[in-house]
Design a protein around this motif. Structure first.
Motif, PDB file in Angstrom:
ATOM      1  N   ARG A 173       1.142   0.369   6.461  1.00 50.98           N
ATOM      2  CA  ARG A 173       0.783  -0.400   7.506  1.00 50.98           C
ATOM      3  C   ARG A 173       1.811  -1.745   7.538  1.00 50.98           C
ATOM      4  NH1 ARG A 173      -4.140  -4.150   7.588  1.00 50.98           N
ATOM      5  NH2 ARG A 173      -2.846  -4.946   9.410  1.00 50.98           N
ATOM      6  N   TYR A 178      -1.350   0.539  11.520  1.00 50.46           N
ATOM      7  CA  TYR A 178      -1.171   1.435  10.483  1.00 50.46           C
ATOM      8  C   TYR A 178      -0.421   2.591  10.872  1.00 50.46           C
ATOM      9  CZ  TYR A 178      -5.227  -0.818   8.594  1.00 50.46           C
ATOM     10  OH  TYR A 178      -6.134  -1.904   7.873  1.00 50.46           O
ATOM     11  N   ILE A 204      -6.918   5.012   5.336  1.00 51.09           N
ATOM     12  CA  ILE A 204      -7.092   3.911   6.044  1.00 51.09           C
ATOM     13  C   ILE A 204      -8.398   3.462   6.166  1.00 51.09           C
ATOM     14  CG2 ILE A 204      -6.560   3.146   8.223  1.00 51.09           C
ATOM     15  CD1 ILE A 204      -4.138   5.043   8.646  1.00 51.09           C
ATOM     16  N   GLY A 207      -9.615   1.533   3.083  1.00 57.65           N
ATOM     17  CA  GLY A 207      -9.099   0.591   2.550  1.00 57.65           C
ATOM     18  C   GLY A 207      -8.061   0.657   1.621  1.00 57.65           C
ATOM     19  N   ASP A 210      -4.448  -1.062   2.816  1.00 57.09           N
ATOM     20  CA  ASP A 210      -4.682  -2.470   2.645  1.00 57.09           C
ATOM     21  C   ASP A 210      -4.517  -2.825   1.167  1.00 57.09           C
ATOM     22  OD1 ASP A 210      -5.028  -2.696   5.519  1.00 57.09           O
ATOM     23  OD2 ASP A 210      -7.067  -2.606   5.420  1.00 57.09           O
ATOM     24  N   ALA A 214      -1.437  -4.967  -0.751  1.00 56.91           N
ATOM     25  CA  ALA A 214      -1.728  -6.133  -1.438  1.00 56.91           C
ATOM     26  C   ALA A 214      -1.408  -6.163  -2.838  1.00 56.91           C
ATOM     27  CB  ALA A 214      -3.340  -6.627  -1.170  1.00 56.91           C
TER      28      ALA A 214
END
Length: 370
Positions: A173, A178, A204, A207, A210, A214
Motif C-alpha cells: 500500500r 493499495y 487487504i 488488514g 496494513d 506498520a
C-alpha cells in the motif's frame, strides 16, 4: 528531553514488547491445549490486539498509574512485601540493588562507563542502521515494480499492476491506494492470475497489508527484540492460514487446484532475486531463516486439506471476548512493571533495613581497623 529519558524510553519499549509477546504466547498455548489450534482468524485477532495494546499504552499509561488498583498490582511493592514477610532469603542491600537495576543500567549506558554497555549500544545502532538500509532497498524495489508496470484494474482504493521486474505476486500500500502487483508472465495462466488477485485482495480485507507496513516501519527500533520477531512471525503465519481459508470459502475455489498453483508459483520462483521482502505480503509467504519457504507452504497446504475434511467454524463473539481479556492482561502487566511514583510504607521499611545493614558493615570494618 534528556539522554536518560531517551534511553529509559527505549528500554521501556523493549520490555513492553517482550511482555506483550509473552502474554500472546500464553494465549497461543491455551488455544493449543484446549484443542482450538485451528482458529486462525481468532488467534490472528489476538496478535493484532496485543500490538494495538502496545500502541495505545503510552497514551493510557498516566491514567493507569493513577488508577486505584495500580498500587495493588505493582510488582515492586509485591516483591518488597514478600521480602519483609521473610519469604525471600536475600539481604536488604541486594534487594535494593535489584529494585534499582533499571536506573543503574540507564546510568551506565548514558555515562559510557562500561565496555559491555558500549558494545550493546554499538550493536543496537548497527542493527538499526542495517535494518533501515534494508527497508530503503525494499521501498526502491516496490516503487520500481509499480512504476515500471501497467495498471490492469483500478477501483476506488485498489490498483492491480502488471510488472516486469518481479516474479512473485504481492500486495502493498501507499498513502492513498493499495496495490496488488503481479508478474507479467502470470498472464499466461488466467486461473493463476485470478487466484493471485483474489488471495491478495483477501489480505487487504483482513488488514494484513496494513499490519505488514506498520511492522516494517517500527522494525528498526526493535530489530534486536526477540518478542517483536515472535509477534511478527506469528501474525504473518496466522494471516496466511486465515487468508487461505477465507478465500476458499468465499470463492468456492477448488482446493486442490489452489494448492497446486501455490506450489507451482513457489517452484518457479524459489531462486527469485530483487523481489520486495518488506512493506508487502507475497503470495507464497516469506522465507523463514534456516528453514526456507517450504515449511510455511507445507503447513498451508496441509491445513487446506484438513479444512476440506473437517471444516472449522470460528465465533466472532469468542474473538471479541478474548481480545478484551488480552488487552486487560497487557495493560495490567504494564502497570505492574511500572516504576512506583512514590514511597510506600514497605519501601521505606526496606530502605531503613538496607541503611542499617550498611551501618553495621561500616561499624564492623571500623572495629577491625582497631
Amino acid at each position: 528531553m534528556t539522554i536518560d529519558q531517551i534511553v529509559g524510553g527505549v528500554i521501556w519499549i523493549q520490555s513492553m514488547i517482550i511482555l506483550a509477546a509473552l502474554v500472546f504466547a500464553a494465549f497461543e498455548a491455551a488455544f493449543a491445549l484446549c484443542g482450538h489450534r485451528r482458529c486462525y482468524l481468532t488467534r490472528r485477532r489476538l496478535g493484532v490486539t496485543a500490538c494495538v495494546s502496545l500502541a495505545v499504552l503510552p497514551f493510557v499509561q498516566p491514567y493507569l498509574h493513577s488508577a486505584p488498583f495500580a498500587s495493588s498490582v505493582n510488582a515492586t511493592d509485591a516483591i518488597v512485601a514478600q521480602y519483609l514477610k521473610g519469604n525471600l532469603s536475600v539481604t536488604a542491600s541486594d534487594m535494593s540493588w535489584f529494585l534499582t537495576l533499571k536506573t543503574q543500567i540507564i546510568d551506565h549506558v548514558t555515562s559510557g562507563g562500561s565496555m559491555v554497555f558500549k558494545v550493546v549500544v554499538a550493536a543496537f545502532l548497527t542493527a538499526l542502521l542495517a535494518r533501515a538500509f534494508y527497508l530503503g532497498v525494499n521501498v526502491v524495489r516496490i516503487r520500481r515494480a509499480i512504476r515500471s508496470g501497467q495498471v490492469m484494474r483500478q477501483s476506488r482504493r485498489v490498483r492491480v499492476v502488471l510488472s516486469p521486474t518481479i516474479t512473485v505476486p504481492f500486495s502493498t500500500r501507499g498513502l492513498w491506494f493499495y496495490y496488488v502487483v503481479l508478474p507479467e508472465n502470470l498472464c499466461q495462466d488466467r486461473d493463476a492470475m485470478q487466484m493471485s488477485i483474489g488471495h491478495e485482495m483477501q489480505h487487504i480485507r483482513q488488514g494484513d497489508v496494513d499490519a505488514e507496513v506498520a511492522l516494517s516501519l517500527i522494525s528498526p527500533l526493535v530489530v534486536l527484540n526477540p518478542g517483536f520477531w515472535f509477534l511478527s512471525s506469528r501474525l504473518r503465519r496466522l494471516g496466511e492460514l486465515a487468508c487461505d481459508r477465507a478465500y476458499l470459502a468465499r470463492r468456492r475455489f477448488d482446493a486442490h487446484g489452489y494448492s497446486t498453483r501455490l506450489l507451482s508459483i513457489a517452484r518457479r520462483n524459489r531462486h527469485a532475486r530483487g523481489q520486495p521482502r518488506a512493506f508487502g505480503v507475497p503470495l507464497v509467504g516469506r522465507t523463514i531463516p534456516l528453514i526456507g519457504r517450504r515449511s510455511m507452504l507445507k503447513d498451508r497446504i496441509l491445513e487446506i486439506a484438513h479444512d476440506q475434511a473437517n471444516p472449522t467454524r470460528e465465533r466472532r463473539f469468542v474473538g471479541v471476548v478474548m481480545s478484551v481479556v488480552m488487552t486487560t492482561c497487557v495493560l495490567v502487566g504494564a502497570t505492574s512493571l511500572a516504576q512506583p511514583t512514590g514511597w510506600s510504607h514497605d519501601r521505606i521499611m526496606l530502605s531503613t533495613v538496607a541503611n542499617l545493614e550498611r551501618l553495621n558493615q561500616l561499624n564492623t570494618m571500623a572495629q577491625r581497623t582497631w
